[in-house]
Write a protein that holds these residues in place. Structure first.
Motif, PDB file in Angstrom:
ATOM      1  N   ALA A 175       0.834  -1.208   0.000  1.00  0.00           N
ATOM      2  CA  ALA A 175       0.000   0.000   0.000  1.00  0.00           C
ATOM      3  C   ALA A 175       0.866   1.254   0.000  1.00  0.00           C
ATOM      4  O   ALA A 175       0.565   2.233  -0.694  1.00  0.00           O
ATOM      5  CB  ALA A 175      -0.931  -0.011   1.208  1.00  0.00           C
ATOM      6  N   GLN A 176       1.954   1.234   0.785  1.00  0.00           N
ATOM      7  CA  GLN A 176       2.846   2.383   0.816  1.00  0.00           C
ATOM      8  C   GLN A 176       3.524   2.586  -0.539  1.00  0.00           C
ATOM      9  O   GLN A 176       3.695   3.721  -0.993  1.00  0.00           O
ATOM     10  CB  GLN A 176       3.896   2.193   1.911  1.00  0.00           C
ATOM     11  CG  GLN A 176       3.336   2.284   3.318  1.00  0.00           C
ATOM     12  CD  GLN A 176       4.386   2.048   4.379  1.00  0.00           C
ATOM     13  OE1 GLN A 176       5.530   1.680   4.077  1.00  0.00           O
ATOM     14  NE2 GLN A 176       4.033   2.250   5.640  1.00  0.00           N
ATOM     15  N   GLU A 179       1.021   4.085  -2.837  1.00  0.00           N
ATOM     16  CA  GLU A 179       0.815   5.499  -2.522  1.00  0.00           C
ATOM     17  C   GLU A 179       1.994   6.334  -3.003  1.00  0.00           C
ATOM     18  O   GLU A 179       1.819   7.423  -3.565  1.00  0.00           O
ATOM     19  CB  GLU A 179       0.631   5.671  -1.012  1.00  0.00           C
ATOM     20  CG  GLU A 179       0.356   7.104  -0.590  1.00  0.00           C
ATOM     21  CD  GLU A 179       0.160   7.238   0.904  1.00  0.00           C
ATOM     22  OE1 GLU A 179      -0.060   8.365   1.375  1.00  0.00           O
ATOM     23  OE2 GLU A 179       0.237   6.201   1.611  1.00  0.00           O
ATOM     24  N   THR A 180       3.219   5.807  -2.797  1.00  0.00           N
ATOM     25  CA  THR A 180       4.404   6.523  -3.263  1.00  0.00           C
ATOM     26  C   THR A 180       4.408   6.657  -4.776  1.00  0.00           C
ATOM     27  O   THR A 180       4.748   7.712  -5.323  1.00  0.00           O
ATOM     28  CB  THR A 180       5.673   5.792  -2.801  1.00  0.00           C
ATOM     29  OG1 THR A 180       5.668   5.692  -1.367  1.00  0.00           O
ATOM     30  CG2 THR A 180       6.918   6.534  -3.248  1.00  0.00           C
ATOM     31  N   LEU A 183       1.911   9.330  -5.720  1.00  0.00           N
ATOM     32  CA  LEU A 183       2.442  10.666  -5.461  1.00  0.00           C
ATOM     33  C   LEU A 183       3.512  11.040  -6.482  1.00  0.00           C
ATOM     34  O   LEU A 183       3.588  12.189  -6.932  1.00  0.00           O
ATOM     35  CB  LEU A 183       3.019  10.733  -4.042  1.00  0.00           C
ATOM     36  CG  LEU A 183       2.010  10.614  -2.896  1.00  0.00           C
ATOM     37  CD1 LEU A 183       2.728  10.587  -1.556  1.00  0.00           C
ATOM     38  CD2 LEU A 183       1.015  11.772  -2.935  1.00  0.00           C
TER      39      LEU A 183
END
Length: 394
Positions: A175-176, A179-180, A183
């Motif tokens: 998930a991180q 998200e990265t 972004l």
């Protein structure tokens, strides 16, 4: 009259269903369901517990087990609490159900270290109780029975919890990363838009400056001559501010140095075994930051290619102004023999250099001549804005 009532009932029913679904999938609801599941399994042992322990009746045994199962509601925040209560029930009522849920919870929410320590503690306590008179009540079995029943129960429950904990970490990491990546995509898109704005608006400002200069020449000797000169200077200043605001800030995460970064590139190349002779004219140091960035990228790519294809050969770098044009020349002798190992290369270095130079209105040539491989880039040098000697617009 019935239609509004029916509509309101449907709205309330739909909202209730949505709220129920959200609650049913929440962590708190899962903890409550876990506690109820544990209690429903332990209730099956109530008749035997009441019979085996004269101090308990069916009702009191049910209440004791309910209190023990209720500790699972806080298993996320206080996973050691149901574990300690399970050890008490293990010694008092010979109950093994709660300890399985407690070990799983410790492994799931505290990880491998806590799960391992809790499992070892459980086995030690169970082994001590096993050797006490009256526990378990029927010791027809021996130590092998203990090892074959009590130990696997704890190890399996803790192992499943630890595996779930690791899976949670993997999902969180994914998930991180997602998200990265999102972004980064947003930032790249903003950078692309900023550069597009720079190119489009910058072109219009350049046209405005040129036309103002033409009108200034035509209006020489009239009252409007000074006004057109000021208009041209204003357009040039706006273009410079646009460059500083968009080009620099849009790419500040990977800001490329200018001519001041070339000595560091030369030292790095020398450490790689390719000495560098660097010549930079003083006139070239007044170039705009955008042109200096282009020069830096061209020299950087050339030094990288020289280290790959001609290791150990001296590289000559020359940067100067030639008849109003910026000239960047990088050359190195061709090696007498091919490198012992095939260099790793994407094959896009020269294309990238040519694309960058041509985007600024220049040309780039690369090739071997008389035993020397040379890359020559010619770019417009620009012209100094009025009242600002030593600076060139981008």
């Amino acid at each position: 009259m019935l239609a509004p009532v029916t509509y309101a009932v449907r709205r309330i029913s739909a909202a209730t269903r949505r709220h129920t679904r959200r609650w049913a999938t929440s962590p708190r609801a899962l903890d409550v369901i876990t506690a109820l599941s544990c209690f429903s399994l332990m209730v099956l042992d109530v008749p035997g517990l009441a019979q085996g322990d004269n101090s308990l009746t069916g009702l009191t045994a049910t209440l004791v087990l309910a209190a023990g199962a209720a500790t699972l509601v806080v298993r996320r925040r206080l996973p050691w609490l149901p574990y300690l209560v399970a050890l008490v029930l293990l010694g008092w009522l010979h109950e093994l159900t709660l300890i399985q849920f407690a070990l799983y919870s410790l492994g799931r929410f505290r990880g491998r270290w806590a799960g391992t320590v809790a499992t070892v503690g459980y086995i030690a306590v169970a082994y001590a109780l096993f050797n006490l008179p009256g526990w378990p009540e029927h010791q027809a079995g021996t130590l092998s029975e203990f090892l074959g029943l009590v130990v696997p129960i704890g190890v399996l429950a803790s192992g499943v919890g630890i595996a779930a904990y690791r899976q949670d970490l993997v999902r969180e990491l994914e998930a991180q990363r997602a998200e990265t990546a999102a972004l980064q995509a947003v930032q790249d898109e903003r950078t692309s838009v900023a550069r597009d704005v720079h190119d489009l608006v910058g072109r219009e400002l350049t046209v405005l400056a040129v036309r103002a200069e033409v009108l200034s020449v035509r209006a020489r000797g009239t009252a409007h001559h000074k006004d057109f000169e000021e208009l041209a200077d204003t357009a040039r200043r706006a273009h410079l501010m646009l460059n500083d605001t968009i080009v620099h800030r849009a790419d500040e995460r990977t800001a490329t140095p200018g001519l001041e970064g070339l000595p560091a590139l030369a030292r790095e190349s020398e450490r790689m075994g390719s000495p560098v002779t660097l010549e930079i004219s003083e006139a070239a140091r007044g170039l705009s930051p955008l042109r200096q960035t282009a020069v830096y990228r061209v020299v950087q790519e050339c030094l990288t290619n020289a280290a790959k294809h001609a290791p150990g050969e001296r590289v000559a770098v020359s940067i100067g102004l030639d008849t109003g044009r910026l000239r960047v020349a990088v050359g190195n002798p061709l090696p007498a023999a091919a490198p012992p190992t095939e260099p790793v290369s994407s094959g896009t270095g020269t294309f990238s250099m040519r694309e960058r130079v041509e985007s600024m209105g220049g040309t780039l040539t690369a090739g071997a001549h008389e035993g020397v491989y040379e890359v020559v880039a010619l770019l417009p040098a620009g012209r100094l804005p009025r009242g600002e000697p030593g600076r060139l617009p981008r």
